[in-house]
Design a protein around this motif. Structure first.
Motif, PDB file in Angstrom:
ATOM      1  N   LYS A 122       0.838  -1.192   0.000  1.00 14.12           N
ATOM      2  CA  LYS A 122       0.000   0.000   0.000  1.00 14.12           C
ATOM      3  C   LYS A 122       0.875   1.245   0.000  1.00 14.12           C
ATOM      4  CE  LYS A 122      -3.893  -2.145   2.416  1.00 14.12           C
ATOM      5  NZ  LYS A 122      -4.812  -2.047   3.585  1.00 14.12           N
ATOM      6  N   LEU A 123       0.484   2.207  -0.822  1.00 13.72           N
ATOM      7  CA  LEU A 123       1.142   3.513  -0.883  1.00 13.72           C
ATOM      8  C   LEU A 123       0.148   4.578  -0.454  1.00 13.72           C
ATOM      9  CD1 LEU A 123       3.077   3.247  -4.284  1.00 13.72           C
ATOM     10  CD2 LEU A 123       3.998   2.941  -1.986  1.00 13.72           C
ATOM     11  N   ARG A 124       0.641   5.564   0.275  1.00 14.11           N
ATOM     12  CA  ARG A 124      -0.215   6.649   0.748  1.00 14.11           C
ATOM     13  C   ARG A 124       0.576   7.943   0.724  1.00 14.11           C
ATOM     14  NH1 ARG A 124      -1.191   2.575   4.606  1.00 14.11           N
ATOM     15  NH2 ARG A 124      -3.308   1.724   4.596  1.00 14.11           N
ATOM     16  N   TYR A 125      -0.171   9.050   0.647  1.00 12.60           N
ATOM     17  CA  TYR A 125       0.393  10.376   0.830  1.00 12.60           C
ATOM     18  C   TYR A 125       0.111  10.820   2.264  1.00 12.60           C
ATOM     19  CZ  TYR A 125       1.309  11.147  -4.150  1.00 12.60           C
ATOM     20  OH  TYR A 125       1.798  11.073  -5.430  1.00 12.60           O
ATOM     21  N   ARG A 126       1.136  11.316   2.944  1.00 18.84           N
ATOM     22  CA  ARG A 126       1.005  11.877   4.283  1.00 18.84           C
ATOM     23  C   ARG A 126       1.557  13.290   4.273  1.00 18.84           C
ATOM     24  NH1 ARG A 126      -2.342   8.202   6.843  1.00 18.84           N
ATOM     25  NH2 ARG A 126      -1.396   6.132   6.971  1.00 18.84           N
ATOM     26  N   MET A 127       1.105  14.113   5.220  1.00 19.39           N
ATOM     27  CA  MET A 127       1.689  15.427   5.402  1.00 19.39           C
ATOM     28  C   MET A 127       3.073  15.268   6.026  1.00 19.39           C
ATOM     29  SD  MET A 127      -0.364  17.596   4.100  1.00 19.39           S
ATOM     30  CE  MET A 127       0.576  19.029   4.605  1.00 19.39           C
ATOM     31  N   ALA A 128       4.097  15.820   5.375  1.00 15.43           N
ATOM     32  CA  ALA A 128       5.470  15.675   5.849  1.00 15.43           C
ATOM     33  C   ALA A 128       5.734  16.661   6.977  1.00 15.43           C
ATOM     34  CB  ALA A 128       6.458  15.903   4.699  1.00 15.43           C
ATOM     35  N   THR A 129       6.362  16.163   8.025  1.00 17.18           N
ATOM     36  CA  THR A 129       6.754  17.020   9.141  1.00 17.18           C
ATOM     37  C   THR A 129       8.144  17.590   8.889  1.00 17.18           C
ATOM     38  OG1 THR A 129       7.599  15.092  10.332  1.00 17.18           O
ATOM     39  CG2 THR A 129       5.330  15.761  10.763  1.00 17.18           C
ATOM     40  N   ASP A 130       8.493  18.624   9.628  1.00 14.90           N
ATOM     41  CA  ASP A 130       9.789  19.268   9.486  1.00 14.90           C
ATOM     42  C   ASP A 130      10.890  18.321   9.980  1.00 14.90           C
ATOM     43  OD1 ASP A 130      11.619  21.245   8.904  1.00 14.90           O
ATOM     44  OD2 ASP A 130      11.448  22.196  10.877  1.00 14.90           O
ATOM     45  N   GLY A 131      11.853  18.076   9.147  1.00 14.51           N
ATOM     46  CA  GLY A 131      12.942  17.170   9.507  1.00 14.51           C
ATOM     47  C   GLY A 131      12.764  15.767   8.986  1.00 14.51           C
ATOM     48  N   LEU A 132      11.637  15.451   8.364  1.00 11.44           N
ATOM     49  CA  LEU A 132      11.418  14.111   7.822  1.00 11.44           C
ATOM     50  C   LEU A 132      12.233  13.942   6.546  1.00 11.44           C
ATOM     51  CD1 LEU A 132       9.599  11.700   8.675  1.00 11.44           C
ATOM     52  CD2 LEU A 132       7.997  12.442   6.919  1.00 11.44           C
TER      53      LEU A 132
END
Length: 320
Positions: free
Chosen positions: A141-151
């Protein structure tokens, strides 16, 4: 109220049934239009605030409703209501052609103390959001997530819905219930109702703070300094949204503003500065969010003195 009453009287003088129609009606209608322009009364058929409508674009999701990471087509609305077609926001229009990236808002993990691990494959730019998005994978499974600072690419992010007795040691990008996080933790992508997906703190560089516990609720402070009390099972992502310097980047030119989908404004609005003084307001009370219970309909029975008529025995006139 006096101004509205006067405008209503002027408008009534312009109706077809009024004997004032004719030359006097034209004069009255002219005065009415002048009054409308003077008092700036033009928001007559506008929707009420809080309709949660998007007047910039409309996304065409798959017909089967299955989540996908493929770019989805969009239709520009240009500030118009998608149902009525009326212009609601006059400063929206144009812009570069875009595709929509469907960000998966719901982060749920196992409740037995284990974790759901996801690997960060790519950090992408999304033209429809101020923050960056991360393409993560788990299994097939592939998903889009909101990226956090430093990821970074290759990082492993964890998700768990278990609330332990001792608060966990959080790491940027991981998702836990608010009840499992220690006090003073920075969080983003917070749920308001458990199981309904993140609703607040999505903009670039924003973060909320876990302040304290209030009975069985967890109080967090939003970027606007507003405090809200949420259920301890509400999921939240640890850290702050990426692209922290988004607000410091200037537009640069009028043409770039058109590329972003913004039309020219009148120029009459100016931000207030120190000349207007300062107003100190008391903080608003804590707002409690909870799932509303379905109201049980109340059945009302009315008893009257009427009786059912007695049945007659067939082929006779005798009453049973």
């Amino acid at each position: 109220m006096a101004v509205i009453g006067m405008l209503c009287q002027r408008f009534a003088a312009c109706t077809l049934k009024s004997p004032v129609c004719g030359v006097a009606g034209i004069v009255a209608s002219t005065n009415f239009l002048q009054d409308v322009r003077f008092y700036n009364v033009y928001q007559l058929n506008r929707p009420k605030p809080g309709t949660k409508k998007n007047y910039r674009f409309q996304v065409h999701y798959p017909e089967d409703g299955e989540y996908t990471v493929k770019p989805l087509p969009m239709t520009k609305l240009g500030g118009r209501d998608p149902d009525t077609g009326r212009i609601i926001h006059g400063a929206i229009g144009g812009g570069h052609k875009r595709n929509y990236r469907w960000v998966h808002r719901l982060r749920t993990g196992p409740t037995d103390g284990t974790f759901l691990d996801e690997r960060v494959l790519r950090i992408l730019y999304d033209p429809n959001r101020s923050g960056r998005i991360a393409l993560v994978g788990s299994g097939d499974k592939l998903r889009y997530r909101m990226a956090t600072d430093g990821l970074k690419v290759g990082d492993l992010i964890r998700t768990s819905s278990y609330i332990p007795r001792i608060p966990v040691r959080p790491k940027d990008g991981d998702a836990y219930p608010l009840g499992a996080l220690p006090i003073a933790t920075n969080v983003c992508c917070v749920e308001l109702i458990p199981g309904e997906g993140s609703r607040v703190v999505h903009s670039a560089g924003t973060t909320a703070i876990v302040k304290r516990k209030m009975d069985d609720k967890i109080v967090i402070q939003l970027p606007s300094k507003r405090e809200i009390a949420l259920d301890a099972r509400c999921m939240a992502t640890v850290g702050r949204i990426s692209n922290v310097d988004h607000g410091k980047q200037p537009i640069g030119s009028a043409q770039r503003n058109r590329w972003l989908g913004n039309r020219p404004r009148s120029g009459l609005w100016q931000r207030k500065d120190g000349h207007q003084g300062r107003k100190l307001k008391a903080p608003l009370p804590v707002q409690v969010y909870a799932k509303q219970k379905a109201e049980v309909p109340i059945l009302t029975l009315t008893l009257t003195g009427e009786r059912h008529p007695k049945r007659l025995i067939p082929s006779t006139d005798r009453v049973s």
